[in-house]
Write an enzyme that holds these catalytic residues in place. Structure first.
Site, PDB file in Angstrom:
ATOM      1  CE  LYS A  29     -11.915  10.479   8.896  1.00 58.44           C
ATOM      2  NZ  LYS A  29     -13.347  10.482   9.264  1.00 58.44           N
ATOM      3  N   GLY A 100     -19.814  10.192   9.121  1.00 59.23           N
ATOM      4  CA  GLY A 100     -20.555  10.118  10.382  1.00 59.23           C
ATOM      5  C   GLY A 100     -20.210  11.296  11.284  1.00 59.23           C
ATOM      6  CD  GLN A 174     -18.248  10.245  14.889  1.00 60.02           C
ATOM      7  OE1 GLN A 174     -19.377   9.760  14.867  1.00 60.02           O
ATOM      8  NE2 GLN A 174     -17.317   9.932  14.013  1.00 60.02           N
ATOM      9  CG  ASP A 321     -10.939   5.871  13.798  1.00 57.10           C
ATOM     10  OD1 ASP A 321     -11.993   5.206  13.845  1.00 57.10           O
ATOM     11  OD2 ASP A 321     -10.924   7.115  13.834  1.00 57.10           O
ATOM     12  NE  ARG A 352     -13.826   1.061   9.537  1.00 59.62           N
ATOM     13  CZ  ARG A 352     -13.561   2.330   9.819  1.00 59.62           C
ATOM     14  NH1 ARG A 352     -13.218   2.671  11.053  1.00 59.62           N
ATOM     15  NH2 ARG A 352     -13.640   3.257   8.880  1.00 59.62           N
ATOM     16  NE  ARG A 394     -10.364   5.422  10.077  1.00 58.45           N
ATOM     17  CZ  ARG A 394      -9.671   6.554   9.891  1.00 58.45           C
ATOM     18  NH1 ARG A 394      -8.449   6.510   9.430  1.00 58.45           N
ATOM     19  NH2 ARG A 394     -10.196   7.732  10.181  1.00 58.45           N
TER      20      ARG A 394
END
Ligand code: S3P
Length: 435
Positions: A29, A100, A174, A321, A352, A394
């Site tokens: 990804k 995002g 990012q 992640d 999360r 996730r």
């Protein structure tokens, strides 16, 4: 793309006895987003195979199309006609959906265009912080405004950017990529210093497209005005998707998995080192390099017993992640798993930390919640229950892995949200399970 977390199909998972076979994953990804964006800025047609099948990367492609690039797609094959740095002014707000990565990295590119644009997203993305990317891009000369607390939508007035030297307060790949992409369009040399090492796909992708990027310890820089040229590439399988199967194999006895052509970039492969340290038998076969990214086959077998782990500091950032699925297997380990320094988990597609604590407790696990992590003791027995994905891909996949070791059936509401990164996840899981 549905906006509400109530609109995805549910899935029921049965306890598992064995997980065996070989699999190949949709393209990574993180790399798919970056190759599509740099393809748009390059000269020529970029041709990609095994492009991520997830909805997030489809959001990036539709934004790239709205910015005037011809994009063709047939399954995993994607071509992007580049515009050589100057994109076309979009007629409507650019919809980043749940992604995002699309919003933050496109912000870097849009900051350097000579038009105004708006980036929007779904309900979850509209809650996520964008100040981290707006602040440095404003310093470079762009005008960026968001809703309260700099949440989306983001209004960007592009400008002739000037280079900056930026110390990122938050470890974010990012943001680093956004600044390097903006730096490519700026005058002078833009440098980014990160507090801990984060994934380096932005740097590697820029080099793959022909730009020179200088790199030192936790610092990288780029001189503006360089031209990119289109590439042809086959994308490696997504290791963060592989992590769900590897962790499943770690808790299901007699498992034996072969994961072909998976990304093994050292800034992403920390999950392998951790599982090996916990007692899993993992071998890497056929290691190759492809546009600067390491790719190989991973063989993973269930070990004699699964120890525990304490994950903190730079390791928490490297596993960001994978932390939900590590929390999912924690109750089945001998010594439990403690996660610290992972406050970032609270501002992902869902909170999360809260989501995993709630789901594991619903399955009967003892879990201690910290501001920046979780403490989950080992040697616990879990039972069947109904849990929620919280609209987070996730969390849905991590909950499915926790379910494999439970004593009864687990019903995951809104589990179809796995389509965000991995459509077909549940079919692949079923195919590997032999009861
Ligand atoms: C990503 C970086 C990470 C990660 C996200 C993808 C990327 O986010 O959680 O899924 O492709 O650079 P941050 O950079 O915000 O830490």
């Amino acid at each position: 793309m549905p906006n509400s977390i109530t609109s995805w199909p549910a899935v029921t998972i049965q306890p598992a006895r064995n997980l065996s076979g070989s699999l190949r994953l949709p393209g990574d990804k993180s790399i798919s987003h970056r190759y599509a964006m740099l393809g748009a800025l390059a000269e020529g047609v970029t041709e990609l195979e095994n492009f991520s099948s997830g909805a997030d990367c489809a959001s990036t492609l539709s934004c790239v199309r709205a910015l005037g690039c011809a994009v063709e797609r047939q399954g995993g094959k994607v071509s992007v006609q580049g515009r050589g740095g100057a994109l076309g002014e979009p007629e409507r707000p650019l919809d980043c959906g749940n992604s995002g990565s699309s919003m933050r990295m496109l912000a870097g590119i849009l900051a350097g265009q000579n038009f105004a644009s708006v980036l929007t997203g779904d309900e979850s993305l509209s809650r996520r912080p964008m100040q981290r990317v707006a602040t440095p891009l404003q310093k470079m000369g762009a005008t960026i405004t968001g809703a309260e607390g700099c949440r989306p939508p983001l209004h960007i007035q592009g400008a002739r950017l000037r280079a900056i030297e930026y110390h990122m307060p938050v470890a974010s790949a990012q943001v680093k990529s956004a600044l390097l992409f903006a730096g490519l369009l700026a005058e002078g040399e833009t440098a980014v210093q990160e507090p801990v090492r984060t994934r380096d796909h932005g740097e590697l992708a820029l080099r793959a497209f022909g730009a020179q990027v200088n790199r030192g310890a936790n610092r990288c820089s780029i001189i503006g005005g360089q031209k990119l040229r289109a590439i042809r590439a086959t994308l490696p399988g997504d290791i963060s998707s592989a992590a769900f199967f590897l962790c499943a194999a770690a808790i299901v006895p007699d498992s034996n998995l072969l994961v072909d052509d998976v990304l093994l970039n050292p800034t992403r492969a920390a999950i392998l080192d951790l599982l090996i340290a916990m007692g899993m038998r993992i071998a890497v076969l056929n290691l190759e390099e492809n546009h600067g990214e390491l790719v190989g086959t991973v063989q993973a077998r269930h070990g004699a017993g699964l120890g525990g782990a304490r994950i903190a500091g730079a390791q928490a950032a490297a596993l960001i992640d994978e932390l939900p699925v590590l929390a999912a297997i924690a109750p089945y380990t001998r010594d439990g798993i403690e996660i610290r320094d992972a406050r970032e988990l609270r501002v992902k597609e869902s909170d999360r930390i809260a989501a995993m604590a709630e789901n594991l407790r619903a399955l009967g696990a003892r879990v201690e919640v910290r501001d920046d992590g979780l403490l989950i003791p080992g040697q616990q027995r879990l039972h069947g229950a109904e849990v929620e994905s919280f609209g987070d891909h996730r969390i849905a996949m991590a909950s499915a892995v926790a379910a494999l070791g439970a004593g009864g059936e687990v019903h995951i509401r809104n589990a179809g949200v796995v389509d965000i990164s991995y459509p077909g996840f549940f079919d692949t899981l079923q195919a590997l399970l032999q009861r």
